[in-house]
Design a protein around this motif. Sequence first.
Motif, PDB file in Angstrom:
ATOM      1  N   VAL A  61     -25.510  74.793  99.446  1.00 13.56           N
ATOM      2  CA  VAL A  61     -25.535  75.434  98.134  1.00 13.56           C
ATOM      3  C   VAL A  61     -25.000  74.404  97.147  1.00 13.56           C
ATOM      4  CG1 VAL A  61     -24.488  77.240  96.707  1.00 13.56           C
ATOM      5  CG2 VAL A  61     -25.193  77.747  99.067  1.00 13.56           C
ATOM      6  N   VAL A  62     -25.720  74.182  96.062  1.00 10.07           N
ATOM      7  CA  VAL A  62     -25.254  73.213  95.070  1.00 10.07           C
ATOM      8  C   VAL A  62     -24.754  73.950  93.833  1.00 10.07           C
ATOM      9  CG1 VAL A  62     -25.953  71.347  93.506  1.00 10.07           C
ATOM     10  CG2 VAL A  62     -26.726  71.357  95.889  1.00 10.07           C
ATOM     11  N   ALA A  63     -23.494  73.693  93.490  1.00 13.31           N
ATOM     12  CA  ALA A  63     -22.884  74.314  92.307  1.00 13.31           C
ATOM     13  C   ALA A  63     -22.646  73.200  91.306  1.00 13.31           C
ATOM     14  CB  ALA A  63     -21.569  74.989  92.692  1.00 13.31           C
ATOM     15  N   MET A  64     -23.444  73.200  90.244  1.00 14.33           N
ATOM     16  CA  MET A  64     -23.390  72.108  89.272  1.00 14.33           C
ATOM     17  C   MET A  64     -22.742  72.600  87.981  1.00 14.33           C
ATOM     18  SD  MET A  64     -26.488  69.602  88.226  1.00 14.33           S
ATOM     19  CE  MET A  64     -27.164  70.382  86.784  1.00 14.33           C
ATOM     20  N   SER A  65     -21.603  71.992  87.662  1.00 11.58           N
ATOM     21  CA  SER A  65     -20.855  72.470  86.499  1.00 11.58           C
ATOM     22  C   SER A  65     -21.344  71.797  85.227  1.00 11.58           C
ATOM     23  CB  SER A  65     -19.364  72.209  86.705  1.00 11.58           C
ATOM     24  OG  SER A  65     -19.147  70.829  86.928  1.00 11.58           O
ATOM     25  N   GLY A 103     -20.232  69.802  91.963  1.00  8.40           N
ATOM     26  CA  GLY A 103     -19.992  68.612  91.151  1.00  8.40           C
ATOM     27  C   GLY A 103     -20.582  68.770  89.768  1.00  8.40           C
ATOM     28  N   ASN A 104     -20.272  67.819  88.891  1.00 12.66           N
ATOM     29  CA  ASN A 104     -20.920  67.850  87.579  1.00 12.66           C
ATOM     30  C   ASN A 104     -22.288  67.177  87.687  1.00 12.66           C
ATOM     31  OD1 ASN A 104     -20.565  65.000  87.277  1.00 12.66           O
ATOM     32  ND2 ASN A 104     -18.453  65.375  86.625  1.00 12.66           N
ATOM     33  N   ALA A 105     -23.020  67.177  86.578  1.00  8.26           N
ATOM     34  CA  ALA A 105     -24.407  66.691  86.631  1.00  8.26           C
ATOM     35  C   ALA A 105     -24.475  65.243  87.103  1.00  8.26           C
ATOM     36  CB  ALA A 105     -25.060  66.844  85.260  1.00  8.26           C
ATOM     37  N   GLY A 106     -23.538  64.413  86.633  1.00  6.37           N
ATOM     38  CA  GLY A 106     -23.546  63.003  87.019  1.00  6.37           C
ATOM     39  C   GLY A 106     -23.349  62.839  88.518  1.00  6.37           C
ATOM     40  N   GLU A 107     -22.421  63.604  89.061  1.00  8.49           N
ATOM     41  CA  GLU A 107     -22.142  63.517  90.498  1.00  8.49           C
ATOM     42  C   GLU A 107     -23.314  64.022  91.332  1.00  8.49           C
ATOM     43  OE1 GLU A 107     -17.387  64.202  89.557  1.00  8.49           O
ATOM     44  OE2 GLU A 107     -18.646  65.885  90.199  1.00  8.49           O
ATOM     45  N   ILE A 108     -23.886  65.131  90.894  1.00  6.69           N
ATOM     46  CA  ILE A 108     -25.024  65.700  91.634  1.00  6.69           C
ATOM     47  C   ILE A 108     -26.200  64.717  91.578  1.00  6.69           C
ATOM     48  CG2 ILE A 108     -26.685  67.627  91.749  1.00  6.69           C
ATOM     49  CD1 ILE A 108     -23.759  68.372  92.505  1.00  6.69           C
ATOM     50  N   ALA A 109     -26.408  64.105  90.401  1.00  7.65           N
ATOM     51  CA  ALA A 109     -27.515  63.147  90.252  1.00  7.65           C
ATOM     52  C   ALA A 109     -27.296  61.945  91.161  1.00  7.65           C
ATOM     53  CB  ALA A 109     -27.641  62.709  88.794  1.00  7.65           C
ATOM     54  N   GLY A 118     -16.780  57.252  84.378  1.00  6.72           N
ATOM     55  CA  GLY A 118     -15.576  57.622  85.109  1.00  6.72           C
ATOM     56  C   GLY A 118     -15.885  58.847  85.946  1.00  6.72           C
ATOM     57  N   VAL A 119     -15.024  59.846  85.874  1.00  4.94           N
ATOM     58  CA  VAL A 119     -15.318  61.056  86.623  1.00  4.94           C
ATOM     59  C   VAL A 119     -15.859  62.149  85.713  1.00  4.94           C
ATOM     60  CG1 VAL A 119     -13.654  60.562  88.433  1.00  4.94           C
ATOM     61  CG2 VAL A 119     -12.928  61.890  86.452  1.00  4.94           C
ATOM     62  N   ASP A 120     -16.089  61.839  84.431  1.00  3.41           N
ATOM     63  CA  ASP A 120     -16.603  62.852  83.516  1.00  3.41           C
ATOM     64  C   ASP A 120     -18.116  62.931  83.608  1.00  3.41           C
ATOM     65  OD1 ASP A 120     -14.055  63.305  82.635  1.00  3.41           O
ATOM     66  OD2 ASP A 120     -14.173  61.740  81.112  1.00  3.41           O
ATOM     67  N   SER A 121     -18.617  64.111  83.337  1.00  2.00           N
ATOM     68  CA  SER A 121     -20.048  64.307  83.506  1.00  2.00           C
ATOM     69  C   SER A 121     -20.806  63.852  82.284  1.00  2.00           C
ATOM     70  CB  SER A 121     -20.341  65.792  83.681  1.00  2.00           C
ATOM     71  OG  SER A 121     -20.130  66.470  82.462  1.00  2.00           O
ATOM     72  N   GLY A 122     -22.062  63.485  82.485  1.00  2.00           N
ATOM     73  CA  GLY A 122     -23.004  63.467  81.388  1.00  2.00           C
ATOM     74  C   GLY A 122     -23.813  64.730  81.510  1.00  2.00           C
ATOM     75  N   GLU A 123     -24.421  65.157  80.422  1.00  2.00           N
ATOM     76  CA  GLU A 123     -25.330  66.295  80.516  1.00  2.00           C
ATOM     77  C   GLU A 123     -26.690  65.764  80.956  1.00  2.00           C
ATOM     78  OE1 GLU A 123     -24.795  69.781  79.821  1.00  2.00           O
ATOM     79  OE2 GLU A 123     -22.727  69.145  80.047  1.00  2.00           O
ATOM     80  N   VAL A 124     -27.473  66.636  81.513  1.00  2.00           N
ATOM     81  CA  VAL A 124     -28.794  66.244  81.963  1.00  2.00           C
ATOM     82  C   VAL A 124     -29.746  66.256  80.776  1.00  2.00           C
ATOM     83  CG1 VAL A 124     -30.694  66.830  83.510  1.00  2.00           C
ATOM     84  CG2 VAL A 124     -28.335  67.259  84.195  1.00  2.00           C
ATOM     85  N   ALA A 125     -30.465  65.145  80.573  1.00  2.00           N
ATOM     86  CA  ALA A 125     -31.496  65.152  79.540  1.00  2.00           C
ATOM     87  C   ALA A 125     -32.640  66.028  80.053  1.00  2.00           C
ATOM     88  CB  ALA A 125     -31.987  63.731  79.281  1.00  2.00           C
ATOM     89  N   GLY A 126     -33.236  66.790  79.148  1.00  2.00           N
ATOM     90  CA  GLY A 126     -34.364  67.619  79.592  1.00  2.00           C
ATOM     91  C   GLY A 126     -33.990  69.074  79.745  1.00  2.00           C
ATOM     92  N   GLY A 127     -32.735  69.408  79.386  1.00  2.00           N
ATOM     93  CA  GLY A 127     -32.339  70.810  79.273  1.00  2.00           C
ATOM     94  C   GLY A 127     -32.295  71.546  80.594  1.00  2.00           C
ATOM     95  N   GLU A 128     -32.449  72.845  80.481  1.00  2.00           N
ATOM     96  CA  GLU A 128     -32.255  73.718  81.636  1.00  2.00           C
ATOM     97  C   GLU A 128     -33.212  73.399  82.780  1.00  2.00           C
ATOM     98  OE1 GLU A 128     -32.282  78.404  81.678  1.00  2.00           O
ATOM     99  OE2 GLU A 128     -30.312  77.465  81.712  1.00  2.00           O
TER     100      GLU A 128
END
Length: 524
Positions: free
Chosen positions: A412-416, A367-373, A385-395
Amino acid sequence: TPATRPPLNLAVYLVTDSGSMLPEGKSVEDQVKAALEGGATLIQLREKSLDTGAFITRARALLTLCRAYNVPLLINDRIDVALAVDADGVHLGQDDMDPKLARAILGPNKYLGVTVHNMHDAERAADAGADYLGTCAIFDTQTKKHKPGFEPLGVEGVKAMLTKLAEHHKTRALPVCTIGGLHASNVGAVLKDTATKTKKLDGVAVVSAIMAQKDARAATAQLKDVVERELALAPVYATREACQVVSVAAETLRKLREGKASPLVHHITNFVVMNDNANAALAVGGSPVMAHAENEMEAMTGIASSLVLNVGTLSDTWISAMLTAGRVANARGIPVVLDPVGAGATPYRLATCRTLLSEIKFDIIKGNAGEIAALANVQGVEQRGVDSGEVAGGEKASVALAVALAKATGAVVAMSGATDYVARVTAEGKTQVVAVDNGTQWLGKITGTGCTTATLVGCFAGVLGKANAFEAAVAGILTMCVAGEKAVALAKGPMSFKVALFDEFFNVMPADLVQAAKVRDRIQ
Ligand code: 3NM
Ligand code: MG
């Protein structure tokens, strides 16, 4: 289990020579070490008159050097020497052992390269399970006497051979290099002028351009520069662990390309992407089935190689079909992929994902970061919606998020995202994370590339099985990203990008993955 050998990359392929071409005071070992420092991607030990004992001593020394750079060492002709020192494989000429016999002796986990003069040789090599082909000489060389009557292929000859190799399903996916009279000032033109629409050289093999040079390191670096520029290679990127994951991805893609594996991937997925996902699975070499009726779940999932559950365009009847399919897959050891599309967007989707996670053991969650979060119950990651936000705080924060869900679910978590992260926590509590820096913004300009990534992951998981879910996740992501990068050049806008992308699912080759991979490990 997949072999964990260094990836095969023909880009700058050094073939050794221990004769009079060596500069004064330099040994074969010195020159190979310098070449590795300069960025050689593959080494072949070629000895035509050394006694077996000394041959083995030299092979051992080179293997130690190659291991330190995670570069494979192949042995010319002598399968016994290769096996004696546990080198990575052999290279055979047409006067050497029949490649089929050689493969039988070597087993499946050693690289086998074969010099070919024509399509007949090439098909025989492919049938024997060769991992790459080398053309016979492109130009005249002082290093090796041509047989009487032999004419070098020339640029046109190599190009003609590439054209024919691309036309045959057996040879289409095999990486190819050429050899003979190559050096930094002509390889750029050779790579450019031999490239056809459908197949190009994957690298160049040289002897004197490195072995005869006083500064072999600089000579190799100069060659590497030209090859990198011409083939648009990723700069050397991966550490050992990441290399091995990329290697497994490439080898699995080759099985799909050659039809040696054709996993049936059962999807319960959304209306928006259903047809696209089926086409993507087909293009990459899988066999898609989209089935939703609960009454056929038992039978359908039962014959599948993997199961992909996607919660887009959800309805209650689909949820119960998903639960049945998931239970069947779990009971039969079939890998299961969850795509929690828009998991945090509505309470219904989130509740459904929670039910699925509690009833079904997932091998991979993509999933993307929003979904994983949302699944990890982490606040503060934007979900629109179904679009991701980026994670604050970087890598650091991204990795922590992926690891948190991996730990909570055992999957296994695959985060796009701009960088994709794949994380797992082993049963012993060991965390493994890789980052994939490949991709293009264009993947965000058409709908469904996230879901389609889950399809590709499902295809790889169908070949690699539950035990290698981590490798399957990386392979699916890498295939999507590298195909995307290649498609950009052909895009005039979103729809022509989409067409090009799906063509690249079909055309992207194992060597492309190895050469383009920007995969990092040890980032946590
Ligand atoms: N094999 P250089 S030509 C080892 O035609 C070898 O199969 C050839 O040396 C073949 O890079 C060759 O010094 C030697 O020209 C190539
Ligand atoms: Mg030979």
